[in-house]
Design a protein around this motif. Structure first.
Motif, mmCIF file in Angstrom:
data_model
loop_
_atom_site.group_PDB
_atom_site.id
_atom_site.type_symbol
_atom_site.label_atom_id
_atom_site.label_comp_id
_atom_site.label_asym_id
_atom_site.label_seq_id
_atom_site.Cartn_x
_atom_site.Cartn_y
_atom_site.Cartn_z
ATOM 1 N N LEU A 5 1.005 -1.489 0.069
ATOM 2 C CA LEU A 5 -0.173 -0.365 0.179
ATOM 3 C C LEU A 5 0.627 1.087 0.247
ATOM 4 O O LEU A 5 0.847 1.887 -0.580
ATOM 5 C CB LEU A 5 -1.173 -0.280 1.171
ATOM 6 N N VAL A 6 1.939 1.187 0.958
ATOM 7 C CA VAL A 6 2.738 2.812 0.952
ATOM 8 C C VAL A 6 3.374 3.489 -0.492
ATOM 9 O O VAL A 6 2.910 3.838 -1.086
ATOM 10 C CB VAL A 6 3.931 2.088 1.836
ATOM 11 N N PRO A 7 3.628 1.859 -1.397
ATOM 12 C CA PRO A 7 4.305 2.497 -2.757
ATOM 13 C C PRO A 7 3.512 2.573 -3.271
ATOM 14 O O PRO A 7 3.215 2.993 -4.544
ATOM 15 C CB PRO A 7 5.369 1.885 -2.836
ATOM 16 N N GLY A 8 1.917 2.096 -3.800
ATOM 17 C CA GLY A 8 1.416 1.916 -4.576
ATOM 18 C C GLY A 8 -0.111 2.980 -4.318
ATOM 19 O O GLY A 8 0.460 3.099 -5.418
ATOM 20 N N LEU A 9 -0.745 3.608 -3.235
ATOM 21 C CA LEU A 9 -0.614 4.740 -3.071
ATOM 22 C C LEU A 9 -1.064 5.858 -3.931
ATOM 23 O O LEU A 9 -1.244 6.232 -4.607
ATOM 24 C CB LEU A 9 -1.334 4.748 -1.946
ATOM 25 N N PRO A 10 0.324 6.186 -3.875
ATOM 26 C CA PRO A 10 0.978 7.041 -4.360
ATOM 27 C C PRO A 10 0.872 7.302 -5.869
ATOM 28 O O PRO A 10 0.762 8.262 -6.726
ATOM 29 C CB PRO A 10 2.449 7.727 -3.740
ATOM 30 N N ALA A 11 1.901 6.040 -6.280
ATOM 31 C CA ALA A 11 1.824 5.623 -7.622
ATOM 32 C C ALA A 11 0.449 5.715 -8.447
ATOM 33 O O ALA A 11 0.035 5.979 -9.208
ATOM 34 C CB ALA A 11 2.639 4.654 -8.231
ATOM 35 N N THR A 12 -0.739 5.281 -8.020
ATOM 36 C CA THR A 12 -1.899 5.318 -8.538
ATOM 37 C C THR A 12 -2.496 6.345 -8.629
ATOM 38 O O THR A 12 -3.150 6.806 -9.217
ATOM 39 C CB THR A 12 -2.728 4.533 -8.081
ATOM 40 N N ALA A 13 -2.047 6.855 -7.590
ATOM 41 C CA ALA A 13 -2.323 9.074 -7.598
ATOM 42 C C ALA A 13 -1.740 9.726 -8.733
ATOM 43 O O ALA A 13 -2.649 10.403 -8.614
ATOM 44 C CB ALA A 13 -2.195 9.418 -5.568
ATOM 45 N N THR A 14 -0.638 9.521 -8.420
ATOM 46 C CA THR A 14 -0.254 9.926 -10.117
ATOM 47 C C THR A 14 -1.209 10.226 -10.761
ATOM 48 O O THR A 14 -1.353 11.047 -11.373
ATOM 49 C CB THR A 14 1.085 9.825 -10.341
ATOM 50 N N ILE A 15 -2.576 8.971 -11.796
ATOM 51 C CA ILE A 15 -2.900 8.813 -12.733
ATOM 52 C C ILE A 15 -3.721 9.602 -12.687
ATOM 53 O O ILE A 15 -3.420 10.610 -14.430
ATOM 54 C CB ILE A 15 -3.190 7.186 -12.972
#
Length: 101
Positions: A5-15
């Motif tokens: 979750l920690v790296p995945g949420l910010p990465a997904t939030a950029t889309i």
């Protein structure tokens, strides 16, 4: 779970913000630009899944992190190659009538 979750949420939030910025800079083909962007995301997912699946199928689960790191560095290298070197975005084409450039 936190490690995903920690790296995945910010990465997904950029889309979503990226999809919103693309039509502003797409000129006369905003729909095509958004479609190409979505295609690039899908191609990236496939490019990472194929070697990951091969590694898992081979039973080398401990190597998936290394493969992910290598693919991430490859993506960073490609990004470096395509970014303009001047530090400012170059505008090609004319501005619509009544707008300042």
């Amino acid at each position: 779970m936190v490690a995903v979750l920690v790296p995945g949420l910010p990465a997904t939030a950029t889309i979503a913000p990226l999809q919103g910025l693309i039509p502003r800079h797409a000129g006369s083909a905003p729909t095509l630009a958004v479609a190409v962007n979505v295609g690039a995301f899908s191609l990236g997912a496939a490019a990472g899944s194929a070697p990951g699946g091969a590694i898992v199928a081979a039973g080398a689960l401990r190597r998936t992190g290394l493969a992910g790191a290598v693919l991430s560095l490859g993506g960073l290298a490609l990004t470096y190659l395509v970014l303009p070197r001047t530090g400012t975005a170059q505008h090609t084409g004319s501005a619509p009538v009544g707008t300042a450039v």
